[in-house]
Design a protein around this motif. Sequence first.
Motif, mmCIF file in Angstrom:
data_model
loop_
_atom_site.group_PDB
_atom_site.id
_atom_site.type_symbol
_atom_site.label_atom_id
_atom_site.label_comp_id
_atom_site.label_asym_id
_atom_site.label_seq_id
_atom_site.Cartn_x
_atom_site.Cartn_y
_atom_site.Cartn_z
ATOM 1 N N ARG A 1 0.823 -1.206 0.000
ATOM 2 C CA ARG A 1 0.000 0.000 0.000
ATOM 3 C C ARG A 1 0.857 1.256 0.000
ATOM 4 N NH1 ARG A 1 -4.729 -1.067 4.259
ATOM 5 N NH2 ARG A 1 -4.241 1.081 4.779
ATOM 6 N N VAL B 1 -1.800 -0.582 -3.768
ATOM 7 C CA VAL B 1 -3.118 -0.076 -3.382
ATOM 8 C C VAL B 1 -2.958 1.364 -2.900
ATOM 9 C CG1 VAL B 1 -5.113 -0.415 -1.877
ATOM 10 C CG2 VAL B 1 -3.815 -2.400 -2.697
ATOM 11 N N GLY B 2 -3.796 2.270 -3.401
ATOM 12 C CA GLY B 2 -3.735 3.669 -2.995
ATOM 13 C C GLY B 2 -4.676 3.962 -1.850
ATOM 14 N N LEU C 1 1.483 6.991 -11.450
ATOM 15 C CA LEU C 1 0.286 6.200 -11.136
ATOM 16 C C LEU C 1 0.239 4.942 -11.991
ATOM 17 C CD1 LEU C 1 -2.450 8.940 -10.661
ATOM 18 C CD2 LEU C 1 -1.007 7.839 -8.942
ATOM 19 N N ALA D 1 2.615 2.568 -10.387
ATOM 20 C CA ALA D 1 2.050 2.023 -9.151
ATOM 21 C C ALA D 1 1.032 0.931 -9.451
ATOM 22 C CB ALA D 1 1.415 3.140 -8.332
ATOM 23 N N ALA D 2 0.187 1.163 -10.461
ATOM 24 C CA ALA D 2 -0.798 0.151 -10.849
ATOM 25 C C ALA D 2 -0.113 -1.105 -11.359
ATOM 26 C CB ALA D 2 -1.738 0.720 -11.908
ATOM 27 N N MET E 1 -5.604 1.340 -10.356
ATOM 28 C CA MET E 1 -5.252 1.012 -8.977
ATOM 29 C C MET E 1 -6.493 0.689 -8.151
ATOM 30 S SD MET E 1 -2.325 3.825 -7.990
ATOM 31 C CE MET E 1 -1.966 2.978 -6.432
ATOM 32 N N LEU F 1 -6.050 7.760 -9.837
ATOM 33 C CA LEU F 1 -5.708 6.432 -9.325
ATOM 34 C C LEU F 1 -6.614 5.381 -9.951
ATOM 35 C CD1 LEU F 1 -4.401 8.368 -7.161
ATOM 36 C CD2 LEU F 1 -4.907 6.585 -5.479
#
Length: 549
Positions: A383, A404-405, A395, A398-399, A442, A437
Amino acid sequence: MLFDAMYINGDIHTQDAARPRAHSLGVHAGRIISLDDELPASAFREVHDLGGACVIPGFNDAHLHLSYLGLAQLQVDLRPAVCRTMDELLAAVEAACAAAREGEWVVGAGYDQNHLDNRHPTAEQLDRISHGRPVWLMHNSRHMGVANTAAFERAGYPGRRSVPVPEGGAVPKDGGGCAIGLLQETARALVTDAIPTPTVEDIAAMVGAGSRLVQQMGITSITEPGIGAPAHIGHSTSDLAGYQLARDTGRLGVRATVMPYLTTLHRLGGNDGDARFGLDLGLSSGFGDEWLRIGPTKVLSDGSLIGRSAFMCCDYPADAATGKSNRGLLQFPEHDLRTWLTGAHEAGWQLAVHAIGDAALDVVMDIMEEAQRRSPRPDARHRIEHLSSARDEQLKRAASLGLVGIPQGRFISELGDGVARAVGEDRVRFTYRVRGLLEAGMAVAASTDAPVVDADPILNIHDLVNRRTSSGAEFGPQERISVAEAVRAYTVGSAYAAREETYKGSLSRGMLADFVTLSEDLYAVAPENIQDVKVTGTVIAGSPVHGAF
């Protein structure tokens, strides 16, 4: 045999795609056993008529400091809504000092310099009204605070002289080299370590007070992000014992997932050859039950936007008061973060890393990518707490890493005006993103970070949908989300973020019977009126804990 209870005549938004709406649900042993006409009302011991009320699963705040929320009920309330000026703040502190016993610490929380003409209280100001008591005032961000001279003396720094500057912290000083009172980030511990440590009973009382408060808001589950490391986050090394005592004595009124702070972990195996980090007995994320669980391990990688200490790729605009600028900072050396986080990942921990600045986000994603490369865990669900400043390409990355955002919509209204000044108007579009996000793919869980801001989920949803600051200014309107998306983030999303989606987050057979009733249909009210919707009832494990049923 009769089952426990049936709740009838409701407009139930289940969050279950296979059956999105229902009008009644049956409950037994804390779980949902029927929807609509699957069982007759005569099969239940109690029948509650919901009167057509809108019903949704209980709110699950994915990042809420429950024990600190409870503690705030016992401290001097310095929130801008209560202390609108510096004079009002000082008057509130003076009243508490006058009432305190000789030598007793006076602690306040919630002030925001952005509502005080961009000024923090100073030690000298506090000295004049403290009646000799040691005073510590925590900023609403929890990333800084102000101490008076008596507090510095208790900490071993008489006259506020020779105060060291720890790595990852800041200690502003006057021309004579004396600390002016403000302590930022890791420097807070210079004074807070001198405040008497709460007992296990004290912590249990905090948890109980926090539980009672959030039940009234419709919150049925929380994740407390950081326990056990009072130098960073936590009241004492016995925080978990306090939670357990609250559970054992019936004071834990909501379901709690707790995050041990990363520094509470240590090398496993007792030697430097073992790269893993964990807790004694091999405990890791997931240990516990549906009422009290150990969740991810939490660490702060950087600071806050409001304090200009979040680690950014570019300098903040020059501070209006000092004329100085900076990029913020990492709370720990990058090498240490890498060693700890990769070691915790290898030991099976879910990671929850506070990364507010965009430069901090890059550092954290580099570490998480390396951890997965060294020890692949396809469904680790690591997270990013806050994820407050991010560009599109960040972003997307991150995905791709499966992160997890965990954003906080309420930051927009309560902190947004000050944050806009801190980061500059050109960077507001990258700040407190939520739509971005979701569009990046995400998973998103809703949270407030209370008591940094108000814990009320309705107000949080209002801000996620409307995105206006307290002054009425729009704040990244392209990042608005719908009510349906916000509710899903508060229920399904938060359950997923805590790895609890098999029994929590939706109202379907076999799931926990945690739900709330609302004064209006949240999905139908005009966006500007969402804040006026009230929680009229809260049910946990099938039993009402708030409201009349």
